[in-house]
Design a protein around this motif. Structure first.
Motif, PDB file in Angstrom:
ATOM      1  N   PRO A  58      25.127  17.418  37.388  1.00  0.00           N
ATOM      2  CA  PRO A  58      24.292  16.434  38.105  1.00  0.00           C
ATOM      3  C   PRO A  58      22.807  16.776  38.096  1.00  0.00           C
ATOM      4  N   SER A  59      22.489  18.060  38.123  1.00  0.00           N
ATOM      5  CA  SER A  59      21.072  18.456  38.120  1.00  0.00           C
ATOM      6  C   SER A  59      20.378  17.971  36.855  1.00  0.00           C
ATOM      7  N   PHE A  62      20.256  13.746  36.839  1.00  0.00           N
ATOM      8  CA  PHE A  62      19.354  13.084  37.786  1.00  0.00           C
ATOM      9  C   PHE A  62      17.972  13.722  37.846  1.00  0.00           C
ATOM     10  N   SER A  82      17.802  18.621  51.625  1.00  0.00           N
ATOM     11  CA  SER A  82      18.658  19.282  50.637  1.00  0.00           C
ATOM     12  C   SER A  82      19.364  20.492  51.244  1.00  0.00           C
ATOM     13  N   PHE A 112      29.495  19.076  43.028  1.00  0.00           N
ATOM     14  CA  PHE A 112      28.797  17.941  42.414  1.00  0.00           C
ATOM     15  C   PHE A 112      27.706  17.431  43.356  1.00  0.00           C
ATOM     16  N   ILE A 113      28.045  17.274  44.628  1.00  0.00           N
ATOM     17  CA  ILE A 113      27.073  16.767  45.608  1.00  0.00           C
ATOM     18  C   ILE A 113      25.906  17.747  45.766  1.00  0.00           C
ATOM     19  N   SER A 115      24.853  19.964  43.618  1.00  0.00           N
ATOM     20  CA  SER A 115      24.049  19.961  42.395  1.00  0.00           C
ATOM     21  C   SER A 115      23.143  18.739  42.354  1.00  0.00           C
ATOM     22  N   PHE A 116      23.655  17.612  42.823  1.00  0.00           N
ATOM     23  CA  PHE A 116      22.837  16.397  42.910  1.00  0.00           C
ATOM     24  C   PHE A 116      21.628  16.635  43.813  1.00  0.00           C
ATOM     25  N   ALA A 119      18.865  18.730  42.285  1.00  0.00           N
ATOM     26  CA  ALA A 119      17.971  18.007  41.384  1.00  0.00           C
ATOM     27  C   ALA A 119      16.698  17.591  42.116  1.00  0.00           C
TER      28      ALA A 119
END
Length: 432
Positions: A58-59, A62, A82, A112-113, A115-116, A119
């Protein structure tokens, strides 16, 4: 002329750096413990690989959008949000584990969340450090960040293992949440991050145009563009070998001796730690680009090639230490160039574009390293031809020798392409 007081100049940075280091240590302990937990659940390397995959993808996906938002929004608020969501992730894991309901797919979703959110966190943090740090201290600050990262790398395995043995995963998660609370409170109460004046013409641009502006800036600045593409290739080489097959090669050549692997891994952290201390104390280099390429060349020569030809733990430890010693000089000077050459109001977008261009080669390197080791070089070195006999003089024979050949190839290529760029005149403008 009034003498500058360095501690006062770096006060905000030092407070932020110290609190974020504490939080990073708690997070690293949780990550280490969850890898052990995941492996125990399924007993497969793929379970760990998927954890890393969902922590990274994800990083990249996005990054461009996040960099644009980080430039336009309040940096402190982005960092606080964050951090808060990261803490919610740890709290969720704690609650699920407490009721014996934690499953590995929960970790994939949480990673996943997180890593998002990273970003957004990463470009906001980049710009925040630039805003609270005088330009003359950029290299020193980068060295201090490398120092704390190395210290966390060294301490995490030993301390996390001890805490797991006596207190279990719950204690690790409690420590993680406590360190988060410290860092969050310090950032919220004690750190003031200056704002950036907004150009009203820029505000009228479409969001997509703003997203691509970081990439356009890089394309229009040829020396920076070239150095980023160079490191995309370098990171590909490093991902093919060191980040992928080093643990497997050492285990294969030591009959699965985990202590040997731990000693080599610790030597990586020690080398980076001492290098970060040296770069923090050293005077700024007259030619940053020469330091960057020279450090890169010697890292490949001392680390990858010595890992290839070394056939005992002492040589591998020396390679890990010596090869990682120059890396803080590389990263500190490269970061200083980017901070000084990129306008502050564009750093979020530009740094995000840079990260995407540099790091998209990591998953490609992971795949290539595993595929080449399992399907080509390991089977190749089990034969008894003339080429194998010649290579065995350098890398030895038996299990792991094929992986050693990969190290030999990547180490040689990395050294040559780096040393050829040391005096490349195209980078001269980056030293001014």
């Amino acid at each position: 002329m009034k003498k500058l007081n360095k501690p006062n100049e770096l006060r905000n940075f030092l407070i932020l750096w110290g609190s974020q280091t504490i939080s990073s240590f708690g997070t690293a302990m949780t990550n280490f413990a969850l890898i052990i937990w995941a492996y125990k659940q399924q007993g497969t390397v793929s379970s760990i690989t998927w954890l890393s995959f969902f922590s990274y993808l994800p990083s990249i996906l996005f990054c461009f959008v996040a960099g644009t938002i980080a430039d336009g929004w309040n940096k402190k608020k982005i960092m606080l949000i964050s951090d808060f969501i990261a803490a919610l992730g740890s709290l969720t894991i704690f609650l699920l584990y407490s009721i014996d309901g934690l499953k590995i797919w929960h970790l994939y979703i949480i990673n996943f969340i997180l890593s998002f959110m990273n970003a957004f966190q990463n470009p906001a943090s980049y710009v925040a450090i630039s805003l609270i740090t005088p330009k003359e201290h950029y290299v020193r600050v980068s060295g201090m960040q490398a120092f704390s990262n190395s210290l966390v790398t060294i301490l995490t395995p030993a301390i996390a293992t001890a805490v797991l043995s006596f207190g279990g995963l719950e204690t690790i998660l409690i420590i993680d949440l406590t360190t988060f609370a410290i860092a969050f409170s310090v950032l919220l109460i004690f750190i003031k991050i200056p704002g950036i004046p907004v150009c009203h013409d820029k505000e009228k641009e479409s969001f997509l145009s703003k997203c691509s502006e970081g990439l356009r800036f890089l394309r229009q600045n040829t020396p920076i563009w070239r150095i980023i593409l160079f490191f995309s290739f370098i990171i590909l080489l490093a991902s093919m070998a060191g980040n992928t097959i080093m643990p497997a090669m050492i285990l294969a050549r030591t009959n699965n001796d985990q202590i040997a692997l731990g000693m080599v891994s610790s030597s990586i952290g020690v080398g980076a730690l001492i290098g970060s201390i040296l770069v923090t104390l050293a005077k700024p280099a007259k030619s940053r680009t020469r330091v960057i390429f020279t450090s890169c060349a010697f890292s490949f020569l001392l680390c990858e090639t010595l890992w290839a030809v070394g056939q005992n733990v002492a040589v591998w430890m020396l390679a890990a230490f010596a090869g990682n010693l120059p890396l803080p000089f590389l990263s500190a000077n490269l970061t200083a160039i980017m901070r000084s050459k990129v306008p502050i109001e564009m750093q979020g977008r530009v740094f995000s574009a840079r990260d995407t261009l540099q790091y998209f080669t990591i998953p490609i390197g992971f795949f290539l390293g595993g595929f080449l080791a399992d399907n080509i070089f390991e089977p190749f070195m089990q034969n008894n031809g003339y080429v194998q006999q010649a290579l065995s003089v350098l890398v030895g024979t038996g299990k792991g020798s094929g992986m050693a050949v990969i190290f030999l190839i990547t180490g040689t290529i990395g050294f040559l392409v780096s040393i050829l760029n040391v005096k490349n005149s195209i980078y001269k403008s980056l030293d001014s």
